[in-house]
Design an enzyme around this catalytic site. Structure first.
Site, PDB file in Angstrom:
ATOM      1  N   HIS A  47      82.556  45.719  15.532  1.00 35.34           N
ATOM      2  CA  HIS A  47      82.401  44.266  15.472  1.00 35.34           C
ATOM      3  C   HIS A  47      82.706  43.756  14.060  1.00 35.34           C
ATOM      4  CE1 HIS A  47      80.523  40.297  15.764  1.00 35.34           C
ATOM      5  NE2 HIS A  47      80.489  40.458  17.078  1.00 35.34           N
ATOM      6  N   SER A  71      84.724  38.018  21.707  1.00 35.61           N
ATOM      7  CA  SER A  71      83.431  37.855  22.368  1.00 35.61           C
ATOM      8  C   SER A  71      82.783  36.563  21.900  1.00 35.61           C
ATOM      9  CB  SER A  71      82.515  39.039  22.047  1.00 35.61           C
ATOM     10  OG  SER A  71      82.294  39.133  20.660  1.00 35.61           O
ATOM     11  N   GLU A 103      78.328  40.461  29.525  1.00 37.81           N
ATOM     12  CA  GLU A 103      77.444  41.288  28.706  1.00 37.81           C
ATOM     13  C   GLU A 103      75.997  41.054  29.126  1.00 37.81           C
ATOM     14  OE1 GLU A 103      77.717  40.950  24.434  1.00 37.81           O
ATOM     15  OE2 GLU A 103      76.287  42.606  24.167  1.00 37.81           O
ATOM     16  N   ASP A 148      75.138  47.057  26.776  1.00 35.18           N
ATOM     17  CA  ASP A 148      74.870  47.139  25.336  1.00 35.18           C
ATOM     18  C   ASP A 148      73.526  47.863  25.177  1.00 35.18           C
ATOM     19  OD1 ASP A 148      73.665  46.477  22.818  1.00 35.18           O
ATOM     20  OD2 ASP A 148      74.974  44.734  22.622  1.00 35.18           O
ATOM     21  N   HIS A 155      78.839  48.132  24.292  1.00 37.99           N
ATOM     22  CA  HIS A 155      78.394  47.960  22.913  1.00 37.99           C
ATOM     23  C   HIS A 155      77.385  49.048  22.595  1.00 37.99           C
ATOM     24  CE1 HIS A 155      79.293  43.400  22.176  1.00 37.99           C
ATOM     25  NE2 HIS A 155      80.305  44.176  21.836  1.00 37.99           N
ATOM     26  N   ARG A 204      69.421  47.357  15.422  1.00 36.03           N
ATOM     27  CA  ARG A 204      70.800  46.964  15.131  1.00 36.03           C
ATOM     28  C   ARG A 204      71.298  47.502  13.790  1.00 36.03           C
ATOM     29  NH1 ARG A 204      73.348  43.480  18.568  1.00 36.03           N
ATOM     30  NH2 ARG A 204      72.264  41.889  19.770  1.00 36.03           N
ATOM     31  N   GLU A 226      78.201  47.797  17.283  1.00 36.37           N
ATOM     32  CA  GLU A 226      77.678  46.530  16.788  1.00 36.37           C
ATOM     33  C   GLU A 226      76.517  46.806  15.853  1.00 36.37           C
ATOM     34  OE1 GLU A 226      77.997  42.634  19.494  1.00 36.37           O
ATOM     35  OE2 GLU A 226      76.443  44.018  20.091  1.00 36.37           O
TER      36      GLU A 226
HETATM   37 MN    MN Z   1      76.315  43.296  22.233  1.00 31.70          MN
END
Ligand code: MN
Length: 290
Positions: free
Chosen positions: A9, A66, A149, A182, A208, A214, A243
């Site tokens: 990303h 996205s 998503e 994801d 993802h 994250r 991501e």
């Molecule tokens: Mn995502």
């Protein structure tokens, strides 16, 4: 050997989409070893599309776009003016994706990215279906694919689980609408990392990979082994995109929508290089164990 295209990303490298930022992002994506770049279209007005496309082609990189919508431009609303603004945003974003040379447009294409104060209404869901049927028709004319998503409850009330996404895709009823899983969201909503993958099967079209916070892959508690074994078991050959978000790299819109308040890393290129090695090692280990 797994041959999934591996992506990253853009917000790993740059918060904005000025020509300099896009150029640097493309160079860093290539340098880290990735096959494709995912660009959010939240700040798309700034993108120099012909220049970006040329730079992507010169680097031999694929592009995926996205986005999520906004509360004043939301196709899951019951206010038709709000739905219309959301629909217009989707149409223009699809066109930008096409103009950049992309074939995949994915994300929360069905709602704003944010916390809803009530469940999705029947009328709102009907609006999602109608708008995405039209968008899928438009996309198919360019041989393009739309991804749904699956996002967690704090970011949407439309689809929180793989089962929700399959029901929505069934109602849209178009071959070029695929499911996008994801791991960050799955950790919050799903029973585990295997059953949703098996449930989606060959309708999985985009992935993802993100940690529970994250940050750096492998620094959190997600069961990536189970997830990657499940991907192998369904013979998933589609893109896998990393991501990660930190307050060190800020998009004026997307970072706030995703509630990125913490500094999880400072060095995007180092993070990306690590993520690429992590993904290659994981895919290699799963492949070797089969
Ligand atoms: Mn995502």
């Amino acid at each position: 050997m797994a041959t999934n295209p591996l992506g990253v990303h853009a917000l790993v490298f740059a918060g904005g989409t000025t020509p300099d930022e896009v150029e640097a992002t493309i160079a860093e994506t290539k340098a880290a070893g990735f096959d494709l770049l995912e660009m959010s279209l939240h700040d798309a007005a700034q993108i120099d599309i012909p220049a970006a496309r040329k730079a992507l082609e010169a680097a031999g990189l694929g592009i995926v776009c996205s986005r999520g919508l906004a509360f004043d431009a939301d196709v899951s609303s019951t206010d038709l003016a709000v739905v219309e603004r959301g629909s217009a945003l989707l149409q223009s974003s699809l066109q930008i994706t096409h103009n950049l040379g992309g074939t995949h447009f994915t994300g929360a294409l069905y709602s704003a990215l944010g916390k809803y104060g009530q469940p999705l209404s029947e009328a709102g869901r009907s609006n999602v279906v109608a708008v995405l049927q039209e968008l899928a028709k438009e996309a198919s004319q360019h041989n393009m694919t739309l991804g749904l998503e699956v996002c967690n409850r704090y970011e949407t009330n439309v689809i929180n689980t793989a089962a929700d996404a399959l029901r929505l895709a069934d109602d849209i009823g178009a071959d070029n609408v695929v499911i996008h899983l994801d791991t960050y969201h799955m950790n919050i909503e799903e029973d585990d990392f295997r059953r949703p993958v098996m449930l989606v099967g060959d309708r999985l079209g985009y992935v993802h990979i993100g940690e529970n916070h994250r940050g750096y892959l492998g620094s959190g508690h997600l069961d990536f082994n189970s997830f990657f074994h499940a991907l192998a078991d369904i013979d998933y050959t589609g893109p896998i995109t990393f991501e990660s978000f930190s307050s060190a790299v800020v998009s004026p819109t997307l970072s706030n929508d995703l509630a990125i308040w913490r500094n999880l890393w400072d060095d995007g290129p180092a993070l990306a290089a690590h993520a690429y090695r992590y993904l290659v090692n994981m895919l290699g280990a799963v492949d070797a164990s089969r």
